[in-house]
Design a protein around this motif. Structure first.
Motif: not given
Lengths: 147, 231
Positions: A91, A106, A108, A113-119, A126-130, B190, B192-193, B195, B214, B216-219
């Motif tokens: 990916k 701020k 994006r 297929d994951l989209q998000m806004n983060i501040r 910050f972390f993203h996992g999974g 924070w 938001s949004a 998708e 923070t 963000v877990w995405h399975y």
């Protein structure tokens, strides 16, 4: 009398311009991102030397004891500029700088297929996992700053 | 000459100088004129006074016409300052004077008096300018108070009702304020949004410790019915 009125108007405009002009928005027009791709696996406890500053947070990833760094990229993004980084699982991670809000940066975040806004707080991470990868999990750590 | 006449002449003689200067009353001047008209000695005295005055008058007038007074005060000040122990500062007020007198002697003009003097200096004679300045100040203060501060956070206004920043599943959507700094780096965030089209998203945040970032877990290994979270 006309000259006096004109002079009075000039004084008023000058005073207003000096004292009441809206202060310019602090234009943090570039963001600096430190993106690290981490492979979390089970086994003998280990933290990659380049991840030591994040080690205190790894307890949040329960079940994994080994944390190695698969990639790192420093991005300096202008407003609305997109930074991309290829992930080991095929990916592509995209981060778009969307400016600042108070002491927050701020962004994006787009991956798959994951989209998000983060501040995220200035200088914070910050972390993203999974996502699963090679017998473990892929973790993305993003540290953001605009200063 | 009788004693009475000598006394009268002496008195008139004392008045001759004032008479020549026009400083006597009408009655005194009339008496002196009558005496001078009949008294030869008085006439001689008057002539002597007039000659003496003329002798002094002409050189004084000539000197005054050619004299220059430029820098006189400066030279006086310099001379005073050059004297040992001399000072042009206000003279100390003796302590024996009553308090009220001492205060009046040593008190400087008040701030209000100085402001009023400065105001008069700037706007004296131009009330329109003064009124414009005052109005501008009032308007400026009002505008400054009413205008939104550009440097302030716009986050509150931008925060949508479905924003997520909690240690709870993303679908909860309940906005929660970040907690305060509790030492270490501040990693508040924070989200938001959100998708997505597949799987589950969980936003993990420890509420009582903002130094904890923070996650963000995405399975994405399971399909979901709803593909949109948040705003």
């Amino acid at each position: 009398m006309g000259a006096r009125v004109v002079a009075a108007a000039v004084v008023a405009v000058i005073v207003l311009a000096i004292t009441a002009a809206p202060r310019p928005v602090q234009a943090d027009d570039r963001a600096r991102l430190d993106v690290r791709i981490i492979h979390a696996t089970k086994g003998e406890p280990y933290v990659h030397p380049s991840l030591q500053d994040l080690a205190q947070h790894f307890k949040r990833f329960g079940g994994y004891e080994r944390f190695t760094m698969l990639g790192r990229q420093n991005m300096e993004l202008a407003m609305e500029q997109t930074g991309s980084m290829a992930m080991p699982n095929g990916k592509t991670l995209q981060l778009i700088y969307r400016g600042t809000s108070k002491e927050y940066v701020k962004l994006r975040f787009v991956m798959g297929d994951l989209q998000m806004n983060i501040r995220v707080h200035e200088g914070g991470v910050f972390f993203h996992g999974g996502a699963q990868h090679a017998g473990g999990a892929l973790i993305i750590a993003v540290k953001a700053s605009s200063r | 000459m009788k004693q009475e006449q000598r006394d009268h002449r002496n008195h008139v003689s004392e008045l001759l100088g004032a008479w020549l200067d026009g400083e006597l009353s009408e009655a005194e001047a009339a008496a002196v004129e009558a005496e001078v008209a009949t008294c030869a000695a008085c006439q001689e005295e008057v002539e002597g006074l007039v000659a003496l005055r003329e002798a002094f008058r002409e050189p004084v007038i000539a000197a005054a016409q050619t004299a220059s007074f430029d820098g006189v005060w400066e030279r006086i000040e310099a001379g005073i300052a050059a004297r040992p122990g001399a000072s042009l500062s206000p003279v100390p007020v003796p302590e024996v004077l009553p308090d009220a007198v001492r205060r009046a002697a040593v008190e400087q003009p008040s701030l209000w008096e100085r402001l009023r003097a400065a105001w008069s200096t700037v706007f004296g004679g131009q009330p329109v300018m003064a009124a414009a300045f005052a109005a501008a100040v009032v308007v400026a203060v009002a505008v400054a108070l009413l205008l939104p501060d550009g440097s302030k956070d716009k986050a509150a206004g931008e925060r949508g009702p479905a924003e997520i920043s909690a240690a709870s599943p993303a679908k909860s959507g309940r906005p929660q304020e970040p907690v305060g700094v509790a030492g270490g780096g501040d990693n508040r965030a924070w989200i938001s949004a959100v998708e997505y089209t597949r799987g589950t998203v969980i936003i993990d945040q420890i509420q009582d410790d903002p130094s904890e970032p923070t996650i963000v877990w995405h399975y994405d290994d399971e399909p979901v019915d709803s593909g949109v979270q948040g705003g």
